[in-house]
Scaffold this motif. Sequence first.
Motif, PDB file in Angstrom:
ATOM      1  N   VAL D  74      40.507 -11.442 -10.784  1.00 52.71           N
ATOM      2  CA  VAL D  74      41.409 -11.641  -9.652  1.00 52.71           C
ATOM      3  C   VAL D  74      42.827 -11.816 -10.169  1.00 52.71           C
ATOM      4  O   VAL D  74      43.777 -11.232  -9.648  1.00 52.71           O
ATOM      5  N   ARG D 133      36.221  -7.017  -4.969  1.00 55.14           N
ATOM      6  CA  ARG D 133      36.135  -7.506  -3.587  1.00 55.14           C
ATOM      7  C   ARG D 133      34.801  -7.106  -2.956  1.00 55.14           C
ATOM      8  O   ARG D 133      34.240  -7.830  -2.149  1.00 55.14           O
ATOM      9  N   PRO D 137      30.544 -12.275  -4.727  1.00 59.36           N
ATOM     10  CA  PRO D 137      30.060 -12.957  -3.515  1.00 59.36           C
ATOM     11  C   PRO D 137      31.173 -13.597  -2.686  1.00 59.36           C
ATOM     12  O   PRO D 137      31.189 -13.442  -1.459  1.00 59.36           O
ATOM     13  N   VAL D 138      32.087 -14.309  -3.338  1.00 65.34           N
ATOM     14  CA  VAL D 138      33.138 -15.003  -2.589  1.00 65.34           C
ATOM     15  C   VAL D 138      34.058 -14.012  -1.895  1.00 65.34           C
ATOM     16  O   VAL D 138      34.331 -14.103  -0.699  1.00 65.34           O
ATOM     17  N   ARG D 139      34.529 -13.023  -2.677  1.00 68.70           N
ATOM     18  CA  ARG D 139      35.467 -12.039  -2.131  1.00 68.70           C
ATOM     19  C   ARG D 139      34.821 -11.270  -0.969  1.00 68.70           C
ATOM     20  O   ARG D 139      35.436 -11.014   0.045  1.00 68.70           O
ATOM     21  N   PHE D 141      32.370 -12.221   0.927  1.00 74.18           N
ATOM     22  CA  PHE D 141      32.150 -13.140   2.042  1.00 74.18           C
ATOM     23  C   PHE D 141      33.427 -13.333   2.860  1.00 74.18           C
ATOM     24  O   PHE D 141      33.393 -13.376   4.085  1.00 74.18           O
ATOM     25  N   LEU D 142      34.565 -13.429   2.158  1.00 73.60           N
ATOM     26  CA  LEU D 142      35.820 -13.715   2.859  1.00 73.60           C
ATOM     27  C   LEU D 142      36.438 -12.491   3.507  1.00 73.60           C
ATOM     28  O   LEU D 142      37.228 -12.601   4.439  1.00 73.60           O
ATOM     29  N   ARG D 144      37.683  -9.283   5.466  1.00 80.77           N
ATOM     30  CA  ARG D 144      37.615  -8.725   6.809  1.00 80.77           C
ATOM     31  C   ARG D 144      38.153  -7.299   6.734  1.00 80.77           C
ATOM     32  O   ARG D 144      38.707  -6.889   5.712  1.00 80.77           O
ATOM     33  N   ASP D 147      41.527  -6.713   5.289  1.00 76.20           N
ATOM     34  CA  ASP D 147      41.719  -6.780   3.843  1.00 76.20           C
ATOM     35  C   ASP D 147      41.594  -5.401   3.222  1.00 76.20           C
ATOM     36  O   ASP D 147      42.326  -5.050   2.297  1.00 76.20           O
TER      37      ASP D 147
END
Lengths: 418, 135, 371, 219
Positions: D74, D133, D137-139, D141-142, D144, D147
Amino acid sequence: MGTSLERGIQGFIEQVDRPTASFFESCVRCGMCAHACLFYTETGDPKYTPIYKLEPLRRVWEREYTLFGRIKKWLGLSKPVTEAELKEWEPLVYDSCTLCGRCSLMCPVGNDIVYMVRRAREGMVAAGVAPDGLKQAATRAVKIGSPMGVQLPALKTQIAKAEKETGLAIPFDKEGAEYLMVLSSAEIIEFSEIIPAAARIFHAAGVSWTFSSDAFEATNSGIQIGSSDIATELVSRIVRAAERLKVKYVISPECGHAYTALRWEGPNLIGRPYPFKVIHIVELLDELRAAGRLKTEGMEDEKLTFHDPCQLVRRGGVVEPPRNVLKMVASNFVEMEDPGTLNWCCGGGGGVSSNERADELRLKVFSRKKTQLDQLGVRTLVTACSNCRDMLEDGLEHHRMDIKVVGLTEMVAEHLKQ
Amino acid sequence: MSLRDIAVRVEASPASRIGGIRPILHEIRTLLAALIDTGRGGSIDLRSLPLSPADFEALDAALGEGEVRATIRALGETRVTETAIHGVWRVTHCNDGGEAVADLIEVCDAPEILKTHAADARVGLAKLRTRLEPG
Amino acid sequence: MHEPETLGDVLAKRGVSRRGFLKYCATLASLMALPPSVAAQMADKLTRATRQSVIYLSFQECTGCLESLSRTHSPTLEGLLFDLISLDYQETLLAAAGHAAEEARANAMRANSGKFVLMVDGAIPLKDGGVYSTIAGRTNIEILKEAVPHAAAVIAVGTCSSFGGLPHANPNPTGAVSVGTLMEKGLIERKPLINVSGCPPIPVVISGVVAHFLTLGTLPELDGYGRPKVFFGDTIHDRCYRRPFYDQGKFAKTFDDEGARNGWCLYELGCKGPTTYNACATAKWNGGVSFPIESGHGCLGCSEPDFWDAGSFYAPLPAPRAPLSAAAGAAIAVGVAAGAAVGLAGLYKRKKAQQAHTKLTVDDLETEKKP
Amino acid sequence: MTGVELLNWARGPGLQIALVVFIVGVAIRFIEMWLLGKSPDFAEARGSAAAGGWRTLFTRSLPMPGALKRAPLVFLGGYVFHIGFFITFLFYAPHILFLRAVTGFSWPALPAYLIDVIGLVSIAALVAVLVHRLTDPVRRFLSRTGDYVAWAATFLPLLTGYFAYHRLVTDYTTMLALHVLSFELLLVLIPLTKLMHTFTFAVSRWYNGAIAGRKGVKV
């Protein structure tokens, strides 16, 4: 009138200000905040990503305050936040956030995420969506005078005990004293060693101080549950007592959120500056040290470390004083990894430890502290927050670690020059 | 009168050197080696390359002047010169205004344009016959 | 009517030797970016071919294209174009005038029906029935409608007939269009069409197309704009001798600065070379003497569609075509007003929420009843 | 529509439209945010809010200690494409001519070959960021839709610019037109997506630093 979804949404609407709007505008969903949050790092569950915890507030902001959000709302393209959603977010906003503010340090665009979580709780509590444990604590704090149900007679008993132990008279309701001492209920019940310790130190240093029978409880459940109304009521008690006794300072005890409540939020809650100053007891000890009024003898030679309470360092700015004081009495003080403003939360702050539902989770994420402590191999852990101390003891016991937790003031008192 | 007759001459400024002649010299070397080995050389069309006046000067300097210099007068002048490198020829076709319209490097025994074509030879023969006829 | 004469015969009569013709072919090969070695084969084929019948129609034009084609004196290399073709009708060059000229066209079309190449020079006005350009009382479109069906192929000479050119430029008062547009709209019959754009086009490009037709019997490969790829395959920029300066970032900033004197790139002075496809940089002008960039002026982009509407000739390619300040100023005003309106509405909303706020007490906090 | 017509449209009306949408949109979003204001802080300050604000405005460009190790992709991907994007945008000679025509200011350019390399590296970084992304998992999940739209809006000018520079895919004129259009798309999408952070990041960093600075904390 009770709580309602409508009251909650109005609460969110009241809370949006320029910083909040700029934070939501700036978020690029890079997910870096997850890596700063122990609830994510220790569980690996993406739902604990700090910025995600603010979805309800973000949606209210977008629908109510942005042109594009208003157009979407008008066209029926966005749905209002529902009660079910608030309930879904309740564990994210309360159980898995200790308001430690580490995420606010990580964010590349500079979002102060915890600033927003604190605000989001205002809406949540107005909607009645808050953990029972916190609601009960707040109720006890307002109605009985302390979240743990501690009342004046209990304090008086402890004071009498301390007077007997130290042979010193502990001032009570003494008008014109320089300092007003307040305590956290844990310090009255569990960690009452602080009372004789403070008495000895202040006596030795010649500090003019007093307790007040109207305001002895420093903790503020209103801050934790996120209700400014309740927090105002609780902080006003101390302000009134301090004004009545005409003290110059109020000493915030070894308690993290009490310091935030009293030092940083209090004046804004009552809507005016205080006529007195608020000083953390560790800050006071450091001032006494610097003035040569605090004299100690002997050293703890065992290797020990210091756990930084989040509200004291990252959200409070008290970073150097505990170290200065600790170095007076400990010859083998070692820093943890990520010390000071970068510290990792114990996992019990922000009301999490008052919330039974979160017990399992907070003990799980204690693994972060365990890793830090395992790296050092210390047997003694010093801290300056009774809430941290409570949580640390729980966590150490749960993880079967043989480490003793000590309050800093208490340790200093033990080395006072006779 | 042509542009060449005007006394003003554009001087190639050193700043306009582009530095593209080394690849050309390498290609000439390859073609000359092929001529020796197989008897077939080849040509390079200099106008298809982005060369500045200074590059042309540099190229001429690198190749030098050789033994043969011929001028063909057909629809304007064509200058054929062998360079100091035997087998490497410069062929410059000009229009009748004297302006160069094609500029070639030919690697061969002798450029095609120097040779007499059979059709032209037949025309010549016819001419000669006419002249020998008693009259 | 005459017997079909081979090109070789014509050349011999004019005293052009094979050397001369070989030279011509070498020049053409160089221009068409063919290997120099094909010159001899080309010369062979061309001498055996017959001359191509051409009918040349002029519409909304300035005669610049014809000037370009007929500029040089015969017999010259460029003049050989006129030996490749039999120009059976060209109004301007024709000795005859009036009814005699019109008759000559009709005769030529009849005699070579299906075989002649139709060259069209100039744009065709369509507005108001095409009255803005007429010859002998007939509109251009009428003349074209009559001629195209008999042609083997159509060559649009110059930017006006290829893309509309200057007559087509904004606001295009006569409704001028190109030959290609007429074919697309179905206003004239579809025939093989070659656009030789340029204002004017390079003459040898025309002779190159004709030579290609005569030697190979086909029309050359065309690009997306119907232009022969051999001449329009690269941009001026790609073949420009100043290109290395562009790559090195050396630019003339004014027409008389040090950079201009050193022959640096003219990009910043508005050169449209990067987006202009033509053979100027290799074929050059005035018998191969020079081309605009070599003379110190940027390319205007004349061989491209809408070149006249592409903004100032002296504004660099990346510059906006029109000034932006008025639009930007208006946008700022609108944005600030709208932003203020939304912002104030937000403030009002928050104030209302704060006023409606009733103090939250612990009595409001019901804890869930455990069953 | 032919390449030249497309280019003429992009350099003319297209640019006007994009610029107007960009300015109106950014002004609205910035002002609607700004007017919300901030209530005064009555707590006695320990440090300077302004000093903290200014400090964080710059220092937040550096990762928090330990962060590089936790999420290297990131950070590195983010650095490379941000820096690369701005270098290619601000220091490529033709871009400077555009900016000069619009703003009246100009500055020296970097050599084209350097821009070429930087552009390619930025493209690679953006691809890596997208893959991350989509897979992390985090990217994931966040993320939309917005993005991915914002990613594409950033990616396309770099890609079309690279293609145009190397005469790839289609003729230069058409690619140049697509490049200009992709830039215009980016302009339009800035106020409509999270790309708005281009402007608001300064405000949020400032507040983060100021809130902490007031308490004497360096963040």
